[in-house]
Design a protein around this motif. Structure first.
Motif, PDB file in Angstrom:
ATOM      1  N   ALA A 233       2.467  62.481  74.180  1.00  0.00           N
ATOM      2  CA  ALA A 233       1.071  62.872  74.031  1.00  0.00           C
ATOM      3  C   ALA A 233       0.797  63.315  72.608  1.00  0.00           C
ATOM      4  N   VAL A 234      -0.423  63.069  72.165  1.00  0.00           N
ATOM      5  CA  VAL A 234      -0.899  63.606  70.894  1.00  0.00           C
ATOM      6  C   VAL A 234      -2.097  64.501  71.175  1.00  0.00           C
ATOM      7  N   ARG A 235      -2.291  65.488  70.311  1.00  0.00           N
ATOM      8  CA  ARG A 235      -3.390  66.452  70.480  1.00  0.00           C
ATOM      9  C   ARG A 235      -4.540  66.064  69.567  1.00  0.00           C
ATOM     10  N   SER A 236      -5.648  65.698  70.194  1.00  0.00           N
ATOM     11  CA  SER A 236      -6.848  65.273  69.474  1.00  0.00           C
ATOM     12  C   SER A 236      -7.830  66.431  69.385  1.00  0.00           C
ATOM     13  N   SER A 237      -8.448  66.623  68.218  1.00  0.00           N
ATOM     14  CA  SER A 237      -9.402  67.713  68.003  1.00  0.00           C
ATOM     15  C   SER A 237     -10.801  67.147  67.768  1.00  0.00           C
ATOM     16  N   ILE A 238     -11.776  67.706  68.479  1.00  0.00           N
ATOM     17  CA  ILE A 238     -13.150  67.204  68.460  1.00  0.00           C
ATOM     18  C   ILE A 238     -14.099  68.387  68.358  1.00  0.00           C
ATOM     19  N   LEU A 239     -15.313  68.116  67.897  1.00  0.00           N
ATOM     20  CA  LEU A 239     -16.329  69.172  67.842  1.00  0.00           C
ATOM     21  C   LEU A 239     -17.688  68.572  68.151  1.00  0.00           C
ATOM     22  N   SER A 240     -18.638  69.448  68.416  1.00  0.00           N
ATOM     23  CA  SER A 240     -20.028  69.015  68.553  1.00  0.00           C
ATOM     24  C   SER A 240     -20.913  69.924  67.724  1.00  0.00           C
ATOM     25  N   VAL A 241     -21.957  69.342  67.161  1.00  0.00           N
ATOM     26  CA  VAL A 241     -22.952  70.111  66.432  1.00  0.00           C
ATOM     27  C   VAL A 241     -24.209  70.196  67.282  1.00  0.00           C
ATOM     28  N   ALA A 242     -24.987  71.224  67.065  1.00  0.00           N
ATOM     29  CA  ALA A 242     -26.167  71.505  67.884  1.00  0.00           C
ATOM     30  C   ALA A 242     -27.201  70.390  67.770  1.00  0.00           C
ATOM     31  N   PRO A 243     -28.058  70.256  68.784  1.00  0.00           N
ATOM     32  CA  PRO A 243     -29.143  69.275  68.706  1.00  0.00           C
ATOM     33  C   PRO A 243     -30.050  69.529  67.512  1.00  0.00           C
ATOM     34  N   GLY A 244     -30.747  68.469  67.117  1.00  0.00           N
ATOM     35  CA  GLY A 244     -31.680  68.618  66.008  1.00  0.00           C
ATOM     36  C   GLY A 244     -31.665  67.464  65.035  1.00  0.00           C
ATOM     37  N   ALA A 245     -30.586  66.688  65.011  1.00  0.00           N
ATOM     38  CA  ALA A 245     -30.503  65.548  64.097  1.00  0.00           C
ATOM     39  C   ALA A 245     -31.216  64.348  64.714  1.00  0.00           C
ATOM     40  N   TYR A 350     -20.994  66.042  57.324  1.00  0.00           N
ATOM     41  CA  TYR A 350     -22.117  66.523  56.526  1.00  0.00           C
ATOM     42  C   TYR A 350     -22.323  65.653  55.284  1.00  0.00           C
ATOM     43  N   ARG A 351     -21.215  65.178  54.691  1.00  0.00           N
ATOM     44  CA  ARG A 351     -21.344  64.293  53.532  1.00  0.00           C
ATOM     45  C   ARG A 351     -21.929  62.943  53.932  1.00  0.00           C
ATOM     46  N   LEU A 352     -21.501  62.435  55.075  1.00  0.00           N
ATOM     47  CA  LEU A 352     -21.906  61.088  55.486  1.00  0.00           C
ATOM     48  C   LEU A 352     -23.321  61.044  56.032  1.00  0.00           C
ATOM     49  N   LEU A 353     -23.710  62.068  56.784  1.00  0.00           N
ATOM     50  CA  LEU A 353     -24.979  62.052  57.515  1.00  0.00           C
ATOM     51  C   LEU A 353     -25.810  63.275  57.136  1.00  0.00           C
ATOM     52  N   PRO A 354     -26.722  63.134  56.196  1.00  0.00           N
ATOM     53  CA  PRO A 354     -27.529  64.273  55.746  1.00  0.00           C
ATOM     54  C   PRO A 354     -28.307  64.947  56.867  1.00  0.00           C
ATOM     55  N   ALA A 355     -28.656  64.206  57.920  1.00  0.00           N
ATOM     56  CA  ALA A 355     -29.426  64.794  59.020  1.00  0.00           C
ATOM     57  C   ALA A 355     -28.648  65.874  59.761  1.00  0.00           C
ATOM     58  N   LEU A 356     -27.312  65.848  59.649  1.00  0.00           N
ATOM     59  CA  LEU A 356     -26.489  66.841  60.340  1.00  0.00           C
ATOM     60  C   LEU A 356     -26.327  68.126  59.527  1.00  0.00           C
ATOM     61  N   GLU A 357     -26.527  68.033  58.230  1.00  0.00           N
ATOM     62  CA  GLU A 357     -26.270  69.180  57.361  1.00  0.00           C
ATOM     63  C   GLU A 357     -27.158  70.353  57.750  1.00  0.00           C
ATOM     64  N   GLY A 358     -26.563  71.501  57.896  1.00  0.00           N
ATOM     65  CA  GLY A 358     -27.295  72.703  58.282  1.00  0.00           C
ATOM     66  C   GLY A 358     -27.286  72.963  59.771  1.00  0.00           C
ATOM     67  N   LEU A 359     -26.946  71.952  60.574  1.00  0.00           N
ATOM     68  CA  LEU A 359     -26.839  72.176  62.014  1.00  0.00           C
ATOM     69  C   LEU A 359     -25.511  72.851  62.319  1.00  0.00           C
ATOM     70  N   PRO A 360     -25.520  73.893  63.120  1.00  0.00           N
ATOM     71  CA  PRO A 360     -24.272  74.624  63.358  1.00  0.00           C
ATOM     72  C   PRO A 360     -23.329  73.887  64.303  1.00  0.00           C
ATOM     73  N   VAL A 361     -22.059  74.129  64.121  1.00  0.00           N
ATOM     74  CA  VAL A 361     -21.061  73.667  65.085  1.00  0.00           C
ATOM     75  C   VAL A 361     -21.211  74.514  66.341  1.00  0.00           C
ATOM     76  N   GLN A 362     -21.459  73.870  67.480  1.00  0.00           N
ATOM     77  CA  GLN A 362     -21.677  74.627  68.709  1.00  0.00           C
ATOM     78  C   GLN A 362     -20.439  74.702  69.597  1.00  0.00           C
ATOM     79  N   ALA A 363     -19.490  73.814  69.374  1.00  0.00           N
ATOM     80  CA  ALA A 363     -18.270  73.858  70.185  1.00  0.00           C
ATOM     81  C   ALA A 363     -17.169  73.065  69.498  1.00  0.00           C
ATOM     82  N   THR A 364     -15.949  73.514  69.662  1.00  0.00           N
ATOM     83  CA  THR A 364     -14.771  72.764  69.232  1.00  0.00           C
ATOM     84  C   THR A 364     -13.778  72.763  70.383  1.00  0.00           C
ATOM     85  N   TRP A 365     -13.019  71.711  70.499  1.00  0.00           N
ATOM     86  CA  TRP A 365     -12.011  71.659  71.561  1.00  0.00           C
ATOM     87  C   TRP A 365     -10.946  70.634  71.199  1.00  0.00           C
TER      88      TRP A 365
END
Length: 441
Positions: A233-245, A350-365
């Motif tokens: 098994a490998v451990r994969s890390s993912i996150l989500s940013v809040a709605p708004g983009a 944030y570098r790739l998608l300007p629409a995401l910049e400023g939106l907070p990270v709401q969860a990581t897992w």
């Protein structure tokens, strides 16, 4: 923290007998139980924790044909239709939609690799379209960059990892199946050399058919009966940013970061292929099997820690059926994500998608992806123990093909004409060398 997950209520008592017992209620297990129940079988679906709480709710949610290994492609194609059929039959929104998948690149070698795959896939009837520089730049307008090329996979799509497995479990119940959560299967009993029962922490279920769909737990479970299943098994890390983009493609892959729009308007972010390799007993014992894959993918893997070892899912110790097992000590695998990988993912997004910049990270897992030496699952009734079927080793590709995997396993058990060929999924293929056998995509 845990990935978002819908919870459902199921019964707590066990039947005394069943035609088939399915162990593990991730996407593979719920789909297998669903198709068996729909065929009129008496089915018990057992889950040691919560339905879909491990990797089945911790993935991107992509349902793709694009860039599939040739051995998995027929199953991926069938699964797209089955997602739609299951949604209609169950009467629940699984979040499945054919929104198309967008791949963008400035790497000529990567683009040529996609083109090579596309030539093969179009001959198999897959709708995959290479994008010119102008077309890729237009479809990737949300990045504000110029792209050398890409792929538009129009008929592919996404489903909702937070909803799919629990709602399919409701489909199992709708068709007369029994679903029990917080009930670990400790092992199987045999009579005359074949399966005759499953022993759980809550009692015994007489049955002649068992499906082991336990994800990363499958190898240690099979080890109790002397069945060798090379798995790590490998451990994969993912996150989500809040709605708004707004204005982002529903699902887009680049080498820097991949993004998927969730049902609540948030976006899931991950870097494709990047993961941590945690030390485990199975990893140490299976070095010779996994060396070809390690050589091919070492740049994407980072050394991990001892989380997996302490979790116990790859133990090679034997346990007694009348005592507490590792599955009961660890109801839900909830590993800590890599802080470094999360930070790199956020910065890249944030570098790739300007629409995401400023939106907070709401969860990581994080989640553990169970892998086989060649990156292709084992779906096989011929495990060396009559009545025991293995459906595991989905290698990070399992969510999207879950409906097809479940249907194929049901076909095997019921003796029906299988929806795809099965020889490429045999356990016995690991009796030979894996050099040259690692999945290309």
């Amino acid at each position: 923290m845990n990935a978002p997950l819908k919870r459902i209520t199921t019964q707590t008592d066990l039947p005394q007998a069943a035609d088939c017992v399915v162990i593990g209620a991730g996407i593979t297990g719920v789909c297998t139980a669903y198709w068996l129940a729909r065929a009129g079988q008496s089915v018990v679906l057992l889950e040691k924790g919560q339905i879909g709480a491990e990797q089945s709710s911790r993935n991107w949610g992509w349902c793709r044909q694009q860039n599939r290994d040739a051995r998995e492609l027929p199953l991926a194609t069938k699964s797209l239709d089955l997602w739609e059929e299951m949604s209609r039959d169950i009467g629940e929104d699984l979040g499945f939609r054919r929104c198309g998948l967008l791949y963008l690149s400035n790497d000529s070698a990567e683009i040529e690799g996609w083109a090579k795959w596309g030539r093969f896939a179009r001959a198999e009837g897959v709708d995959t379209r290479m994008l010119t520089r102008a077309q890729a730049t237009e479809r990737g307008a949300a990045t504000g960059q110029t792209w050398e090329g890409g792929v538009w996979s129009a008929s592919d799509g996404i489903a909702d990892p937070s909803r799919a497995a629990p709602l399919i479990a409701r489909g199992v119940i709708k068709h007369g199946g029994v679903v029990v959560q917080n009930c670990a299967a400790r092992g199987v009993e045999t009579q005359a050399g074949a399966v005759c029962a499953v022993v759980t922490e809550k009692g015994r279920i007489a049955t002649t058919q068992v499906v082991v769909a336990g994800g990363v737990w499958a190898g240690s479970f099979l080890h109790q009966k002397g069945i060798r299943f090379p798995q790590t098994a490998v451990r994969s890390s993912i996150l989500s940013v809040a709605p708004g983009a707004e204005g982002l493609p529903p699902a887009m892959h680049t080498k820097a970061v991949s993004v998927t729009r969730r049902g609540d308007g948030a976006h899931t972010l991950a870097i494709s292929g990047r993961a941590n390799l945690d030390l485990t007993p199975a990893a140490l014992m299976g070095v010779r099997h996994f060396l070809p894959m390690a050589v091919k993918r070492w740049r994407a893997l980072s050394p991990g820690g001892t989380q997996a070892w302490r979790a116990g899912f790859e133990t090679r110790r034997k346990w007694a059926l009348d005592q507490i097992t590792p599955m009961e000590r660890m109801r839900v695998l909830n590993p800590a994500p890599s802080a470094r990988l999360i930070r790199e993912t956020v910065q890249a997004a944030y570098r790739l998608l300007p629409a995401l910049e400023g939106l907070p990270v709401q969860a990581t897992w994080a989640g553990y992806i169970d892998s086989t030496p060649d990156g292709v699952p084992v779906l096989d009734t011929d495990t060396g123990l009559p009545g025991l079927t293995l459906a595991a080793g989905l290698s990070g590709h399992g969510f999207g093909i879950g409906p097809g995997v479940g249907h194929l396993i049901a076909d095997m058990i019921l003796g029906r004409e299988p929806i795809t060929q099965t020889r490429q999924y045999k356990l016995a293929r690991f009796d030979s060398t894996q050099w040259g056998q690692v999945a290309e995509f």
